[in-house]
Design a protein around this motif. Structure first.
Motif, mmCIF file in Angstrom:
data_model
loop_
_atom_site.group_PDB
_atom_site.id
_atom_site.type_symbol
_atom_site.label_atom_id
_atom_site.label_comp_id
_atom_site.label_asym_id
_atom_site.label_seq_id
_atom_site.Cartn_x
_atom_site.Cartn_y
_atom_site.Cartn_z
ATOM 1 N N VAL A 174 -44.524 -26.307 -78.702
ATOM 2 C CA VAL A 174 -43.988 -25.131 -78.005
ATOM 3 C C VAL A 174 -43.623 -25.524 -76.578
ATOM 4 C CG1 VAL A 174 -44.538 -22.833 -77.111
ATOM 5 C CG2 VAL A 174 -45.228 -23.463 -79.438
ATOM 6 N N TYR A 175 -44.546 -26.226 -75.902
ATOM 7 C CA TYR A 175 -44.277 -26.643 -74.521
ATOM 8 C C TYR A 175 -43.070 -27.580 -74.451
ATOM 9 C CZ TYR A 175 -48.765 -24.653 -73.145
ATOM 10 O OH TYR A 175 -49.808 -23.807 -72.896
ATOM 11 N N ARG A 176 -42.921 -28.488 -75.406
ATOM 12 C CA ARG A 176 -41.779 -29.404 -75.407
ATOM 13 C C ARG A 176 -40.469 -28.639 -75.519
ATOM 14 N NH1 ARG A 176 -44.554 -33.129 -79.505
ATOM 15 N NH2 ARG A 176 -45.793 -34.456 -78.176
ATOM 16 N N VAL A 177 -40.431 -27.657 -76.426
ATOM 17 C CA VAL A 177 -39.224 -26.863 -76.612
ATOM 18 C C VAL A 177 -38.898 -26.097 -75.335
ATOM 19 C CG1 VAL A 177 -38.221 -24.889 -77.859
ATOM 20 C CG2 VAL A 177 -39.443 -26.667 -79.110
ATOM 21 N N LEU A 178 -39.904 -25.480 -74.735
ATOM 22 C CA LEU A 178 -39.688 -24.701 -73.520
ATOM 23 C C LEU A 178 -39.276 -25.591 -72.343
ATOM 24 C CD1 LEU A 178 -42.629 -22.149 -73.813
ATOM 25 C CD2 LEU A 178 -40.215 -21.780 -74.319
ATOM 26 N N ASN A 179 -39.876 -26.777 -72.236
ATOM 27 C CA ASN A 179 -39.499 -27.709 -71.157
ATOM 28 C C ASN A 179 -38.080 -28.229 -71.342
ATOM 29 O OD1 ASN A 179 -41.903 -27.461 -69.767
ATOM 30 N ND2 ASN A 179 -42.854 -29.202 -70.786
ATOM 31 N N ALA A 180 -37.694 -28.475 -72.590
ATOM 32 C CA ALA A 180 -36.341 -28.962 -72.874
ATOM 33 C C ALA A 180 -35.297 -27.907 -72.540
ATOM 34 C CB ALA A 180 -36.224 -29.382 -74.338
ATOM 35 N N ALA A 181 -35.676 -26.639 -72.694
ATOM 36 C CA ALA A 181 -34.745 -25.537 -72.422
ATOM 37 C C ALA A 181 -34.541 -25.341 -70.914
ATOM 38 C CB ALA A 181 -35.256 -24.249 -73.041
ATOM 39 N N ASN A 182 -35.516 -25.757 -70.124
ATOM 40 C CA ASN A 182 -35.422 -25.560 -68.652
ATOM 41 C C ASN A 182 -34.674 -26.652 -67.966
ATOM 42 O OD1 ASN A 182 -36.820 -23.213 -68.826
ATOM 43 N ND2 ASN A 182 -38.796 -24.160 -68.452
#
Length: 182
Positions: A174-182
């Motif tokens: 989840v954190y990887r997806v959210l970090n990639a989106a930012n």
């Protein structure tokens, strides 16, 4: 002396229950487990916690060497860190321990074999993909996580733990997806 077990599988689809049962049967008082690749030590927080927790005379036990790692240098570094804390590493299959000098030699050889096996697997996978592409059958990997759903839930104020539970993935993903989106 405390026996501490470490179980690891590479993907969400896999289950580490058999590893955990075997480690408990071996007398492990504590068994930590995680679903993360063994290709490197990145993201292996349970293993890091175990190593940090180890005390003089403790024993880190894994069912097979590839559960500890698939890179010779990583395996040897893990063993070295354990020894720096006065702890031992034991592999159950085949039974090898760092309690004796011969165990170090065998672990080094087994680590090299695990790394070589990983390279062979990747090579066969790459060949299979190339063959499927040339035959027009390759459609790419299966999408395992709904990136948009993660972003929507996060935008709605849902926490990473709740998102992971709802979508059946790890918080780290989840954190990887959210970090990639930012």
């Amino acid at each position: 002396m405390t026996k501490i077990g470490y179980a690891r599988v590479s993907t969400i689809d896999q289950d580490f229950e058999i590893q955990q049962e075997r480690l408990k049967a071996e007398g492990c008082v504590i068994v930590r487990a995680e679903k993360v690749s063994g290709a490197s030590r990145d993201g292996r927080t349970e293993l890091a916690t175990i190593i940090e927790f180890l005390r003089e005379g403790d024993e880190l036990i894994v069912t097979r060497l590839d559960r500890l790692g698939r890179d010779t240098r990583d395996v040897l570094n893990i063993v070295h860190e354990c020894e720096q804390r006065g702890a031992f590493v034991t592999i159950l299959d085949p039974r090898v321990s760092t309690r004796g000098e011969m165990g170090h030699v065998i672990l080094t050889v087994l680590g090299m074999v695990a790394q070589m096996e990983r390279r062979f697997i990747k090579e066969r996978q790459r060949e299979g993909i190339e063959q499927a592409k040339s035959a027009g059958r390759y459609k790419g990997g299966k999408i395992r996580i709904d990136y948009k759903k993660i972003q929507q839930l996060a935008a709605a104020g849902v926490g990473a733990t709740a998102i992971a539970k709802q979508l059946g993935c790890s918080r780290m993903q989840v954190y990887r997806v959210l970090n990639a989106a930012n």
